[in-house]
Design a protein around this motif. Sequence first.
Motif, PDB file in Angstrom:
ATOM      1  N   ALA B  36       0.902  -1.310   0.042  1.00  0.00           N
ATOM      2  CA  ALA B  36       0.210  -0.006   0.059  1.00  0.00           C
ATOM      3  C   ALA B  36       0.771   1.313   0.078  1.00  0.00           C
ATOM      4  O   ALA B  36       0.662   2.083  -0.635  1.00  0.00           O
ATOM      5  CB  ALA B  36      -0.842  -0.088   1.274  1.00  0.00           C
ATOM      6  N   ALA B  37       1.958   1.133   0.783  1.00  0.00           N
ATOM      7  CA  ALA B  37       2.811   2.373   0.973  1.00  0.00           C
ATOM      8  C   ALA B  37       3.498   2.692  -0.357  1.00  0.00           C
ATOM      9  O   ALA B  37       3.531   3.887  -0.850  1.00  0.00           O
ATOM     10  CB  ALA B  37       3.847   2.267   1.889  1.00  0.00           C
ATOM     11  N   GLY B  38       3.924   1.526  -1.018  1.00  0.00           N
ATOM     12  CA  GLY B  38       4.552   1.507  -2.427  1.00  0.00           C
ATOM     13  C   GLY B  38       3.747   2.090  -3.649  1.00  0.00           C
ATOM     14  O   GLY B  38       4.117   2.763  -4.257  1.00  0.00           O
ATOM     15  N   LEU B  39       2.439   1.622  -3.388  1.00  0.00           N
ATOM     16  CA  LEU B  39       1.439   2.307  -4.704  1.00  0.00           C
ATOM     17  C   LEU B  39       0.985   3.745  -4.331  1.00  0.00           C
ATOM     18  O   LEU B  39       0.394   4.267  -5.240  1.00  0.00           O
ATOM     19  CB  LEU B  39       0.308   1.436  -4.661  1.00  0.00           C
ATOM     20  CG  LEU B  39       0.463  -0.431  -4.963  1.00  0.00           C
ATOM     21  CD1 LEU B  39      -0.837  -1.202  -4.987  1.00  0.00           C
ATOM     22  CD2 LEU B  39       1.107  -0.145  -6.223  1.00  0.00           C
ATOM     23  N   ALA B  40       1.100   4.219  -3.113  1.00  0.00           N
ATOM     24  CA  ALA B  40       0.484   5.527  -2.792  1.00  0.00           C
ATOM     25  C   ALA B  40       0.983   6.447  -3.661  1.00  0.00           C
ATOM     26  O   ALA B  40       0.379   7.233  -4.072  1.00  0.00           O
ATOM     27  CB  ALA B  40       0.705   5.683  -1.216  1.00  0.00           C
ATOM     28  N   PRO B  41       2.193   6.558  -3.958  1.00  0.00           N
ATOM     29  CA  PRO B  41       2.846   7.720  -4.666  1.00  0.00           C
ATOM     30  C   PRO B  41       2.081   7.658  -6.360  1.00  0.00           C
ATOM     31  O   PRO B  41       2.084   8.613  -6.878  1.00  0.00           O
ATOM     32  CB  PRO B  41       4.451   7.394  -4.993  1.00  0.00           C
ATOM     33  CG  PRO B  41       4.555   6.504  -3.864  1.00  0.00           C
ATOM     34  CD  PRO B  41       3.486   5.808  -3.418  1.00  0.00           C
ATOM     35  N   LEU B  42       1.595   6.478  -6.637  1.00  0.00           N
ATOM     36  CA  LEU B  42       0.902   6.423  -7.832  1.00  0.00           C
ATOM     37  C   LEU B  42      -0.567   6.448  -7.804  1.00  0.00           C
ATOM     38  O   LEU B  42      -1.188   6.464  -8.936  1.00  0.00           O
ATOM     39  CB  LEU B  42       1.066   4.972  -8.525  1.00  0.00           C
ATOM     40  CG  LEU B  42       2.757   4.339  -8.470  1.00  0.00           C
ATOM     41  CD1 LEU B  42       2.689   2.931  -9.231  1.00  0.00           C
ATOM     42  CD2 LEU B  42       3.467   5.158  -9.198  1.00  0.00           C
ATOM     43  N   GLY B  43      -1.014   7.058  -6.572  1.00  0.00           N
ATOM     44  CA  GLY B  43      -2.485   7.170  -6.615  1.00  0.00           C
ATOM     45  C   GLY B  43      -3.051   5.987  -6.375  1.00  0.00           C
ATOM     46  O   GLY B  43      -4.341   5.966  -6.540  1.00  0.00           O
ATOM     47  N   LEU B  44      -2.564   4.821  -6.150  1.00  0.00           N
ATOM     48  CA  LEU B  44      -3.063   3.519  -6.159  1.00  0.00           C
ATOM     49  C   LEU B  44      -3.136   2.895  -4.729  1.00  0.00           C
ATOM     50  O   LEU B  44      -2.322   3.586  -3.910  1.00  0.00           O
ATOM     51  CB  LEU B  44      -2.604   2.601  -7.105  1.00  0.00           C
ATOM     52  CG  LEU B  44      -2.752   2.691  -8.578  1.00  0.00           C
ATOM     53  CD1 LEU B  44      -2.056   1.697  -9.488  1.00  0.00           C
ATOM     54  CD2 LEU B  44      -4.187   2.794  -8.942  1.00  0.00           C
ATOM     55  N   ASN B  45      -3.753   1.910  -4.563  1.00  0.00           N
ATOM     56  CA  ASN B  45      -3.776   1.057  -3.224  1.00  0.00           C
ATOM     57  C   ASN B  45      -4.116  -0.477  -3.727  1.00  0.00           C
ATOM     58  O   ASN B  45      -4.360  -0.598  -4.898  1.00  0.00           O
ATOM     59  CB  ASN B  45      -4.590   1.644  -2.405  1.00  0.00           C
ATOM     60  CG  ASN B  45      -6.230   1.359  -2.600  1.00  0.00           C
ATOM     61  OD1 ASN B  45      -6.478   0.780  -3.350  1.00  0.00           O
ATOM     62  ND2 ASN B  45      -7.196   2.261  -1.867  1.00  0.00           N
TER      63      ASN B  45
END
Lengths: 168, 168
Positions: B36-45
């Motif tokens: 989740a933390a890694g996807l956050a910068p992409l606007g994803l979860n």
Amino acid sequence: MAVVTEGASAGSPPALGTRVSFLLSQLGLQSARTFAAGLAPLGLNPNRFGLLIHVARAEGQSQQQLAETLGIHRNAMVSLIDDLEARGLVERRRHPRDRRAYAIHLTERARELLPEASRVADEQEASLLADLAEDERQTLRDLLSRLSAGSGQRADVHPGYREPASTE
Amino acid sequence: MAVVTEGASAGSPPALGTRVSFLLSQLGLQSARTFAAGLAPLGLNPNRFGLLIHVARAEGQSQQQLAETLGIHRNAMVSLIDDLEARGLVERRRHPRDRRAYAIHLTERARELLPEASRVADEQEASLLADLAEDERQTLRDLLSRLSAGSGQRADVHPGYREPASTE
DNA sequence: TATTGTTATACTCTATAACTATA
DNA sequence: TATAGTTATAGAGTATAACAATA
């Protein structure tokens, strides 16, 4: 809520289902839910069980101490202890050296319940590993322990999850 | 919320931390939060990513079809698609053969994002397994796959978890 | 009469701030 | 001035029922 994860790019590449991280997340959540279901007849859930275990390790701790160990805010500990107290599983006694604080102790009922909960966990562990040979079980335990140790997890402290709402 | 789990009965016996089920739950939740933390910068979860993957597999499915595949209620799919649509990742088009339904399609932006998200997952997978030798990684993958298959999980379908609220 | 998508409601869990009583 | 415990509030997520449009 459910989530599908597989086939990487639109092209179709590496299935997420082959990733260890996906399998851990999938199996971990299932284990937690199965455990919750197994504890339900005892009036317990994984959160209550985990907190009771920690009270049992050192009776007489304050709510603040328990909260720090579990890595949560002291505010959240209030309702957790409220819950266990209402179920007759812990007692709030006066703290011997600090009149602001409580000393949290197990009740007799909690002492009876803990071994039963452990038996539930043992049975589910056996069921989970039923298809693996003994040497494979040991290998799996070893590999997972190394991942856990290597990823900075505090041993025996679960990072926490909500009680699964629905049935299962 | 956090939970401790270890030392079985009040006596002190088997630590839960040595159980595969506990390790799976602990590591699985950590993996999900890291993802989740890694996807956050992409606007994803993880939820959005999982749903996008499934839309990508067969574009033009109805919300109802997607909900059935993921094992959730169609009501819940409404806000998930609302969310992806608001982010410009899917489009609701008229369904060619059923005027009640929408046909859900990826946008160009989603097609760009999916490979990036897969790269995040690959990097985290490598980090997770950094301490294991190649043959150990393969052994672990194999053992977990067998547990997953044996426990009636649908391959590539995650049983679901909420977006971890806090930082982690 | 059944199905697709939608909305409204209630319920749970979480996070934060502010309060009291002690230290 | 800081700490232990409490309470109140707002937010997010979920589950259920009921509705309009279409089959």
